[in-house]
Design a protein around this motif. Structure first.
Motif: not given
Length: 216
Positions: A16-20, A142-143, A64-65, A150-153
């Motif tokens: 979800k993080t990557l899609i958003s 929540k990161r 990141i993506l 990278l998701v945290a970033e």
């Protein structure tokens, strides 16, 4: 074999993080092109500085993506190595982004940002900004649960983006509601609030960099 609930939650949260973030990149590109065009056409320092800010957002999120996309075909150890390498690169970009924010924030403090907006669009902007900062604040807590650097970033970058939106909203509401002859009376308030928000942005950026460097 059925994955544990925590593992499934992490995978879904990362996805979800990557899609958003991919959607955010698309929107940010439009904002960058718009401000870049106006900056060149009108010789506007505000629009040029906004273009630079959005450009840094695009570079950080894009790197990141791209790394996460390439990681699909890599082993776990290779994924961690590539994430750490990308994190270090994008962390430098994030620090440069902090420096790039000085000019647009300064222009907003002295009310030199051109605003062509009436009250109703400003109220709609306020509602969207409230939603944006609320979501970003929830997710930044929540990161660290995913274990993905990278998701945290990305979540940190989203939070910084939301804080900048708060500054934009503040400036817009002042310009829309404040009579031109009384604009100077808001200088102290905007200077203090802008300084506080900018300090928070710098602290969040540095804290993320230190945590990332320490993480093995």
């Amino acid at each position: 074999m059925k994955l544990p609930f925590s593992k499934l939650w992490n995978l879904e949260y990362v996805y979800k993080t990557l899609i958003s973030s991919a959607f955010s990149v698309g929107c940010t590109i439009l904002f960058a092109l718009y401000n870049g065009y106006l900056g060149i056409r009108l010789f506007s320092a505000w629009h040029i500085s906004a273009f630079v800010f959005y450009l840094f957002l695009i570079l950080i999120r894009g790197c990141i993506l791209w790394t996460e996309k390439q990681n699909r075909n890599r082993s776990e150890s290779e994924q961690q190595f590539c994430r750490r390498r990308t994190f270090l690169k994008t962390a430098v970009l994030l620090l440069l982004l902090n420096l790039a924010l000085i000019l647009p924030i300064s222009l907003m403090v002295v009310l030199k940002r051109p605003v062509h907006m009436k009250l109703i669009p400003a109220i709609a902007m306020a509602a969207y900004t409230t939603y944006k900062i609320t979501v970003a604040s929830v997710h930044i807590r929540k990161r660290k649960r995913t274990g993905n650097l990278l998701v945290a970033e990305l979540r940190t970058v989203n939070f910084i983006d939301a804080l900048v939106s708060v500054l934009l909203l503040q400036n817009t509401l002042i310009m829309v509601n404040q009579p031109a002859q009384n604009e100077s009376s808001m200088l102290v308030l905007t200077a203090i609030s802008s300084a506080v928000i900018y300090i928070v942005i710098v602290i969040v950026s540095v804290h993320m960099l230190i945590k990332g460097i320490k993480q093995k």
